[in-house]
Design an enzyme around this catalytic site. Structure first.
Site, PDB file in Angstrom:
ATOM      1  N   CYS A 153       0.837  -1.201   0.000  1.00  0.00           N
ATOM      2  CA  CYS A 153       0.000   0.000   0.000  1.00  0.00           C
ATOM      3  C   CYS A 153       0.871   1.251   0.000  1.00  0.00           C
ATOM      4  O   CYS A 153       1.619   1.483   0.961  1.00  0.00           O
ATOM      5  CB  CYS A 153      -0.917  -0.002   1.222  1.00  0.00           C
ATOM      6  SG  CYS A 153      -2.019   1.435   1.289  1.00  0.00           S
ATOM      7  N   PRO A 154       0.806   2.078  -1.034  1.00  0.00           N
ATOM      8  CA  PRO A 154       1.613   3.310  -1.051  1.00  0.00           C
ATOM      9  C   PRO A 154       1.163   4.329  -0.017  1.00  0.00           C
ATOM     10  O   PRO A 154       1.957   5.183   0.396  1.00  0.00           O
ATOM     11  CB  PRO A 154       1.413   3.826  -2.480  1.00  0.00           C
ATOM     12  CG  PRO A 154       0.113   3.243  -2.928  1.00  0.00           C
ATOM     13  CD  PRO A 154       0.017   1.916  -2.267  1.00  0.00           C
TER      14      PRO A 154
END
Length: 365
Positions: A153-154
């Site tokens: 997840c950025p």
């Protein structure tokens, strides 16, 4: 051309931009709600106190779960999944894939592995040089194998997996509650500012923009949160939802599903009082997982164990050992079968009426 380590440092620095953006938005929302809305706009003291109490409760839980999601290091496979030194050297020198698979099958002999590649081979990571445990995948962004990897997840600059999946779910839940609370309590003052019922002050911009931002995040978070709740109920990861795990009998998207309640317990644990707190309560070690092993067959009167059929070069590889949860499941069913046999010997139970249990041990690498 810049050195490789310089490029990696730049990439790591840029990866924090989404997290910094979220942090800035959260800090601004705190100022806009507490100062501009509660202190300067709301006239009622009682309403201010109630709003501030609930706001800070949701704010603390949201920040706590977000912090835990970001800074919980992804869990990696233990040393037992690494190839021994001699076999590792032999594997690296060998050029034939068939012989390499023989080496991997021998190394995986005593490992609790139940999944394999689509071609029926041992799941091995050449980058990390480890045999992958079930549900483990290599993350290119983190450059490591992550246990029960869900996705990278950025927005948290971290890999979501076994070590922090519960924190990620709570982060989505509390961020949704946080945004819903802001949107609901700001709505009436948003309408008053929009219809010019309140005088134009420096708080007007913050209140109007605060409602738009909260509503926008509510819509986006709701869809993502609903999807991950569905995944928890099915005991799947995002990767498994798109590519079903492969067992001895083939791919099975429900291979790790144990029923709705047990699936939730796999992530949140057995003690419900800790479910809403961002502290780790998940079951297991992230390397072995119970599978759907037990099937009832009225035509068979014995308990049978089936070992996996590997490729031709690994036909003599014995079945992998069961995990603790699977051993308990197996022993319970064997005990039930023994009771049925005792009744048959005493004549208290007709053979046609007795249920028999067939246990299929799905093991692969």
């Amino acid at each position: 051309m810049a050195p490789t380590h310089v490029l990696r440092c730049c990439q790591r620095g840029l990866a924090w931009i989404p997290v910094i953006f979220i942090a800035l938005v959260v800090c601004w929302s705190y100022y806009a709600y507490v100062v501009e809305l509660c202190i300067f706009t709301i006239p009622s003291i009682g309403e201010k106190i109630i709003y501030l109490v609930f706001f800070h409760l949701f704010f603390i839980m949201f920040v706590w779960s977000y912090w835990k999601t970001i800074f919980s290091r992804p869990a990696n496979p233990s040393k037992e999944f690494c190839l021994p030194k001699a076999e590792k050297e032999q594997y690296e020198k060998e050029e034939r894939p068939e012989t390499q698979q023989e080496i991997l099958w021998r190394a995986a002999n005593n490992l609790p592995l139940y999944t394999r590649t689509g071609a029926g081979a041992v799941r091995y990571c050449d980058r990390c040089q480890v045999i992958k445990p079930d549900r483990c995948h290599h993350c290119s962004a983190c450059d490591m194998c992550v246990l029960k990897m869900d996705h990278h997840c950025p927005w948290v600059n971290n890999c979501v997996g076994f070590s922090n999946y519960k924190f990620f779910i709570l982060f989505l839940a509390y961020s949704l509650v946080y945004c819903l609370f802001i949107a609901a309590t700001v709505l009436q003052y948003f309408i008053k500012f929009w219809t010019n019922e309140l005088p134009d002050t420096h708080a007007k911009f913050h209140v109007l923009f605060l409602f738009f931002v909260a509503a926008m995040f509510c819509i986006s978070i709701l869809s993502l949160f609903s999807y991950h709740l569905w995944l928890v109920g099915k005991n799947r990861s995002t990767i498994e939802a798109f590519r079903a795990p492969v067992f001895r009998t083939g791919s099975d998207k429900n291979g790790f599903s144990l029923g709705f309640r047990k699936n939730i317990g796999q992530v949140f644990g057995d003690q419900k009082k800790y479910w809403l707190l961002p502290i780790f309560t998940g079951q297991g070690d992230g390397q072995t997982f119970p599978t759907r092993l037990v099937s009832l067959d009225a035509e068979q009167a014995t308990v049978t164990l089936q070992r996996p059929e590997a490729n031709k070069s690994a036909e003599n590889v014995p079945a992998s050992p069961l995990s603790d949860s699977q051993n308990r499941l197996l022993s319970n069913d064997q005990h039930a079968n023994n009771i049925a046999e005792e009744h048959l010997e005493k004549g208290t139970l007709e053979p046609a009426e007795s249920d028999t249990i067939t246990i299929s041990m799905e093991s692969e690498s």
